[in-house]
Design an enzyme around this catalytic site. Structure first.
Site, PDB file in Angstrom:
ATOM      1  N   GLY A 149       0.827  -1.216   0.000  1.00  0.00           N
ATOM      2  CA  GLY A 149       0.000   0.000   0.000  1.00  0.00           C
ATOM      3  C   GLY A 149       0.856   1.258   0.000  1.00  0.00           C
ATOM      4  N   ARG A 158       1.240  -5.714  -5.010  1.00  0.00           N
ATOM      5  CA  ARG A 158       1.259  -6.641  -3.875  1.00  0.00           C
ATOM      6  C   ARG A 158       1.705  -8.047  -4.252  1.00  0.00           C
ATOM      7  NH1 ARG A 158      -0.564  -4.488   0.754  1.00  0.00           N
ATOM      8  NH2 ARG A 158      -2.109  -2.799   0.716  1.00  0.00           N
ATOM      9  N   ASP A 205       6.060  -5.273   6.658  1.00  0.00           N
ATOM     10  CA  ASP A 205       6.687  -6.440   7.285  1.00  0.00           C
ATOM     11  C   ASP A 205       6.766  -7.637   6.334  1.00  0.00           C
ATOM     12  OD1 ASP A 205       3.925  -6.524   7.476  1.00  0.00           O
ATOM     13  OD2 ASP A 205       3.881  -7.541   9.398  1.00  0.00           O
ATOM     14  N   ASP A 206       5.699  -7.895   5.593  1.00  0.00           N
ATOM     15  CA  ASP A 206       5.743  -9.044   4.675  1.00  0.00           C
ATOM     16  C   ASP A 206       6.768  -8.826   3.556  1.00  0.00           C
ATOM     17  OD1 ASP A 206       3.899 -10.696   5.921  1.00  0.00           O
ATOM     18  OD2 ASP A 206       2.194  -9.742   4.929  1.00  0.00           O
ATOM     19  N   LYS A 231       8.301   0.739   5.408  1.00  0.00           N
ATOM     20  CA  LYS A 231       7.156   1.529   4.937  1.00  0.00           C
ATOM     21  C   LYS A 231       5.854   0.944   5.449  1.00  0.00           C
ATOM     22  CE  LYS A 231       4.510  -0.021   2.521  1.00  0.00           C
ATOM     23  NZ  LYS A 231       3.532  -0.762   1.732  1.00  0.00           N
ATOM     24  N   THR A 232       4.936   1.703   5.871  1.00  0.00           N
ATOM     25  CA  THR A 232       3.519   1.387   6.029  1.00  0.00           C
ATOM     26  C   THR A 232       2.851   2.437   6.901  1.00  0.00           C
ATOM     27  OG1 THR A 232       1.806  -0.137   6.721  1.00  0.00           O
ATOM     28  CG2 THR A 232       3.839  -0.326   7.959  1.00  0.00           C
ATOM     29  N   ASP A 249       0.394   1.862   8.512  1.00  0.00           N
ATOM     30  CA  ASP A 249      -0.187   1.134   9.649  1.00  0.00           C
ATOM     31  C   ASP A 249       0.637   1.269  10.939  1.00  0.00           C
ATOM     32  OD1 ASP A 249      -1.922   0.355   7.704  1.00  0.00           O
ATOM     33  OD2 ASP A 249      -1.267  -1.725   7.623  1.00  0.00           O
ATOM     34  N   LYS A 294     -25.987  17.142  17.042  1.00  0.00           N
ATOM     35  CA  LYS A 294     -27.066  16.192  16.747  1.00  0.00           C
ATOM     36  C   LYS A 294     -26.609  14.848  16.197  1.00  0.00           C
ATOM     37  CE  LYS A 294     -28.118  18.095  12.166  1.00  0.00           C
ATOM     38  NZ  LYS A 294     -29.131  18.590  11.279  1.00  0.00           N
ATOM     39  N   GLY A 331      -5.423   0.647   9.020  1.00  0.00           N
ATOM     40  CA  GLY A 331      -4.349   0.194   9.894  1.00  0.00           C
ATOM     41  C   GLY A 331      -4.234  -1.311   9.902  1.00  0.00           C
ATOM     42  N   ARG A 332      -5.079  -1.951   9.093  1.00  0.00           N
ATOM     43  CA  ARG A 332      -5.088  -3.413   9.005  1.00  0.00           C
ATOM     44  C   ARG A 332      -5.291  -4.010  10.394  1.00  0.00           C
ATOM     45  NH1 ARG A 332      -3.588  -6.158   4.502  1.00  0.00           N
ATOM     46  NH2 ARG A 332      -2.233  -4.624   3.600  1.00  0.00           N
ATOM     47  N   GLU A 391      -9.690  -0.515  11.808  1.00  0.00           N
ATOM     48  CA  GLU A 391     -10.345  -1.318  10.769  1.00  0.00           C
ATOM     49  C   GLU A 391     -10.230  -2.826  11.010  1.00  0.00           C
ATOM     50  OE1 GLU A 391      -8.961  -0.899   6.718  1.00  0.00           O
ATOM     51  OE2 GLU A 391      -6.927  -1.497   7.213  1.00  0.00           O
ATOM     52  N   GLU A 427      -7.712   8.572   2.114  1.00  0.00           N
ATOM     53  CA  GLU A 427      -7.521  10.029   2.190  1.00  0.00           C
ATOM     54  C   GLU A 427      -6.090  10.389   2.604  1.00  0.00           C
ATOM     55  OE1 GLU A 427      -9.868   8.244   3.460  1.00  0.00           O
ATOM     56  OE2 GLU A 427     -11.808   9.124   2.993  1.00  0.00           O
ATOM     57  N   GLY A 428      -5.428   9.459   3.312  1.00  0.00           N
ATOM     58  CA  GLY A 428      -4.122   9.814   3.886  1.00  0.00           C
ATOM     59  C   GLY A 428      -2.939   9.117   3.247  1.00  0.00           C
ATOM     60  N   ARG A 429      -3.188   8.040   2.499  1.00  0.00           N
ATOM     61  CA  ARG A 429      -2.053   7.208   2.061  1.00  0.00           C
ATOM     62  C   ARG A 429      -1.128   7.901   1.055  1.00  0.00           C
ATOM     63  NH1 ARG A 429      -3.489   1.038   0.850  1.00  0.00           N
ATOM     64  NH2 ARG A 429      -3.995   1.929  -1.164  1.00  0.00           N
TER      65      ARG A 429
HETATM   66  P1  FBP Z   1       0.626  -1.980   3.654  1.00  0.00           P
HETATM   67  O1  FBP Z   1       0.574  -2.909   4.815  1.00  0.00           O
HETATM   68  O2  FBP Z   1       0.978  -2.643   2.383  1.00  0.00           O
HETATM   69  O3  FBP Z   1       1.471  -0.790   3.932  1.00  0.00           O
HETATM   70  O4  FBP Z   1      -0.853  -1.400   3.421  1.00  0.00           O
HETATM   71  C1  FBP Z   1      -1.505  -0.633   4.336  1.00  0.00           C
HETATM   72  C2  FBP Z   1      -2.973  -0.503   4.049  1.00  0.00           C
HETATM   73  O5  FBP Z   1      -3.291   0.841   3.797  1.00  0.00           O
HETATM   74  C3  FBP Z   1      -3.838  -1.046   5.207  1.00  0.00           C
HETATM   75  O6  FBP Z   1      -4.007  -0.073   6.204  1.00  0.00           O
HETATM   76  C4  FBP Z   1      -5.103  -1.416   4.497  1.00  0.00           C
HETATM   77  O7  FBP Z   1      -5.824  -2.416   5.203  1.00  0.00           O
HETATM   78  C5  FBP Z   1      -4.607  -1.947   3.198  1.00  0.00           C
HETATM   79  O8  FBP Z   1      -3.391  -1.283   2.935  1.00  0.00           O
HETATM   80  C6  FBP Z   1      -5.567  -1.729   2.054  1.00  0.00           C
HETATM   81  O9  FBP Z   1      -4.949  -2.148   0.893  1.00  0.00           O
HETATM   82  P2  FBP Z   1      -5.660  -2.207  -0.515  1.00  0.00           P
HETATM   83  O10 FBP Z   1      -6.009  -0.810  -0.892  1.00  0.00           O
HETATM   84  O11 FBP Z   1      -4.636  -2.821  -1.406  1.00  0.00           O
HETATM   85  O12 FBP Z   1      -6.889  -3.045  -0.326  1.00  0.00           O
END
Ligand code: FBP
Length: 548
Positions: free
Chosen positions: A78, A142, A172-173, A199-200, A202, A239, A248-249, A308, A423-425
């Site tokens: 991501g 991916r 991590d993966d 990187k991530t 999360d 209201k 954040g997986r 999430e 929105e943030g990635r």
């Molecule tokens: P990475 O672990 O690859 O950095 O991805 C982070 C992330 O944004 C997670 O927070 C989210 O669950 C996932 O990617 C969504 O990925 P995709 O848009 O490929 O479904």
């Protein structure tokens, strides 16, 4: 391409570097290392890259290789703000060592290495992307690099381009796979080094030596701005309850950081839900009780932050998801052949254990359908597609209805659901991420020039000014342990979940009762790129709490 005024102004931003990286760099070797767990298994699997020392950089005489080097870059997984600065850091570092060095970008993620899709990066291209968000310079993907046939194909493609080193920028993966690749190339004496970069958004790739993954800072600041804006709206209109799911997986680091920045009424932390063995109903009851208490004070509004990955941490749901993962892996074609979701659900029920079939049947249909969606290439349920915020709104509403009947609640409940992730990635990196990423990239170039492989670029001491940051390299094997994946034990980088005895969680736990009932919202506002350092260069609250 038309650029916004901010983009144009940001092009000339010079990322700050640690002082050790400003001139000639001397490498200082620390003690030999061990993996975090399962030492003998990991050592057996990585005989050539296990146990190497931690490296730190100091100003001094360099022993770096000044011969011409060609380096290949891969963006994996991501998007995370700052990826372009990692690339510009590597590029500048390598060009400084020898202007004849070449940098190639493999296109569309790890698959580009195997399929030989690449482009050479030049000054014009790199300059265009400095300090910008996104991964669009070369794209990401991916594809998992895990089979020897892929490694061999990658090697063949590297050899054709004269590539001596690869940098894999991933989570991590991806860094686990980078380490496997480093070991494989080293064992074959292939002449291709492999370096990883953390990187991530999360925030779950962190440990003693990697204080944070890049992108977490910017992404959390973007979400916190939005949460702050919503809180101000809620406090003005008085209201709505806003249920906000945050990316954040599995880990709840993003939800926790955003909570520390904005002080919402309710924050659910998945790791705590699991530790307390809570059911979904108990989570709902917890939220409903806060809604009722605020209503008793005449406040029929509020905010709820939801990580999430929550459903995967509720023990019964975790079990159900794990059965569904296996089931979908074995019956994917049969499930996909059904036209309607109703038929899919009926088929799935026949394949689940009786206990899990009951749990599955008790779920609202839309939610059950979302649990059956395709898995990602790592076999994980795609939590970003599960609308937990809507599920919780419906369940809280139903609970409040019962409480009203029992005389335990007298208020109005009207709710809005939100999901903040995309929105943030790709946001324009904050100064912190712009500096951190550039430093990580520059660090990777030094590790390459020093002939290192199987290392992750590391920049530490991040709550100090950038000048005082400590750059170096950490052997990836040091972060590994053995975990069950797809039914077999595999070496993987240990994922960092929220620690319930850690300072950031304690900062939430100490204040949440107060924030729940008394409206104590903080409105962080948008990321500032120009202005006083105490506004523009702040690290995350998570890092600040952890460094206390
Ligand atoms: P990475 O672990 O690859 O950095 O991805 C982070 C992330 O944004 C997670 O927070 C989210 O669950 C996932 O990617 C969504 O990925 P995709 O848009 O490929 O479904």
């Amino acid at each position: 391409m038309i650029k916004s005024p901010l983009q144009i102004a940001r092009e000339s931003y010079s990322p700050k570097l640690p002082k050790a990286l400003k001139g000639s760099v001397k490498i200082v070797e620390g003690k030999n290392t061990e993996s975090v767990a399962d030492q003998s298994d990991i050592q057996k699997l990585f005989p050539n890259t296990y146990g190497m020392p931690v490296l730190s950089f100091e100003a001094g005489d360099s022993s770096a290789n000044n011969e011409v080097m060609n380096v290949g870059l891969i963006l994996s997984g991501g998007q995370a703000p700052g990826g372009h600065n990692v690339i510009s850091g590597i590029y500048d570092g390598l060009k400084k060592l020898n202007p004849a060095n070449k940098v190639y970008g493999f296109l569309g993620g790890p698959g580009g290495l195997v399929d030989n899709k690449y482009m050479e990066l030049t000054d014009d291209i790199v300059d265009h992307y400095r300090n910008t968000g996104g991964f669009d310079i070369i794209g990401s993907g991916r594809t998992k690099l895990e089979e020897e046939a892929q490694f061999d194909k990658g090697l063949e493609n590297c050899k054709a381009l004269g590539i001596n080193a690869l940098v894999i920028i991933g989570g991590d993966d991806s860094n686990t796979n980078a380490c496997v690749l480093a070991e494989y190339y080293k064992q074959k004496n292939a002449g291709v080094q492999v370096i990883g970069c953390p990187k991530t958004i999360d925030g779950d790739l962190k440990n003693e030596m990697i204080e944070t993954s890049f992108g977490f800072d910017t992404a959390c600041k973007v979400y916190s701005e939005l949460i702050g804006n919503i809180q101000r709206d809620a406090n003005s209109a008085k209201k709505y309850w806003h249920f906000i799911k945050l990316m954040g997986r599995s880990a709840s680091h993003i939800a926790l950081e955003c909570a520390l920045q904005t002080q919402p009424n309710v924050t659910i932390i998945s790791e705590e839900v699991e530790a307390n063995n809570m059911t979904l109903d108990q989570v709902v009851e917890y939220i409903a009780n806060i809604v009722a208490k605020r209503a008793a004070n005449g406040e029929n509004f509020g905010t709820v932050l939801i990580p999430e990955g929550l459903v995967e941490f509720i023990p019964a749901m975790k079990k159900l998801i794990s059965e569904l993962n296996d089931l979908l892996a074995h019956h994917e074609e049969e499930v996909n052949a059904f036209e309607s979701n109703k038929e899919k659900r009926e088929f799935v029920v026949t394949k689940l254990s009786p206990e899990m079939a009951e749990v599955f049947k008790s779920l609202p249909n839309t939610f059950a359908n979302q649990l059956m969606l395709d898995r990602d290439p790592h076999g994980n349920v795609q939590v970003s597609m599960i609308e937990t915020e809507k599920l919780l709104i419906d369940m809280v509403k139903a609970k409040l209805k019962k409480m009203k009947k029992a005389g335990l609640y007298a208020g109005k409940f009207s709710a809005q659901g939100h999901f903040f992730g995309y929105e943030g990635r790709c946001a324009s990196p904050s100064n912190f991420d712009a500096d951190y990423c550039y430093s990580l990239g520059y660090t990777a170039s030094v590790l390459i020039a020093e002939g290192k492989t199987g290392y992750m670029a590391s920049v530490r001491n991040l709550t100090a000014s950038a000048d005082e940051w400590i750059a170096g390299g950490v052997p990836v094997t040091m972060m590994m342990n053995m975990e069950r994946r797809h039914g077999a034990m595999k070496p993987v980088i240990q994922k960092a979940l929220v620690l319930l005895d850690g300072a950031p969680f304690k900062a939430l736990a100490d204040n949440r009762e107060d924030w729940a009932i008394n409206t104590k919202y903080v409105y962080p506002g948008p990321i500032q790129y120009f202005g006083p350092t105490e506004v523009c260069d702040l690290p995350t609250k998570t890092l600040i709490e952890e460094s206390k």
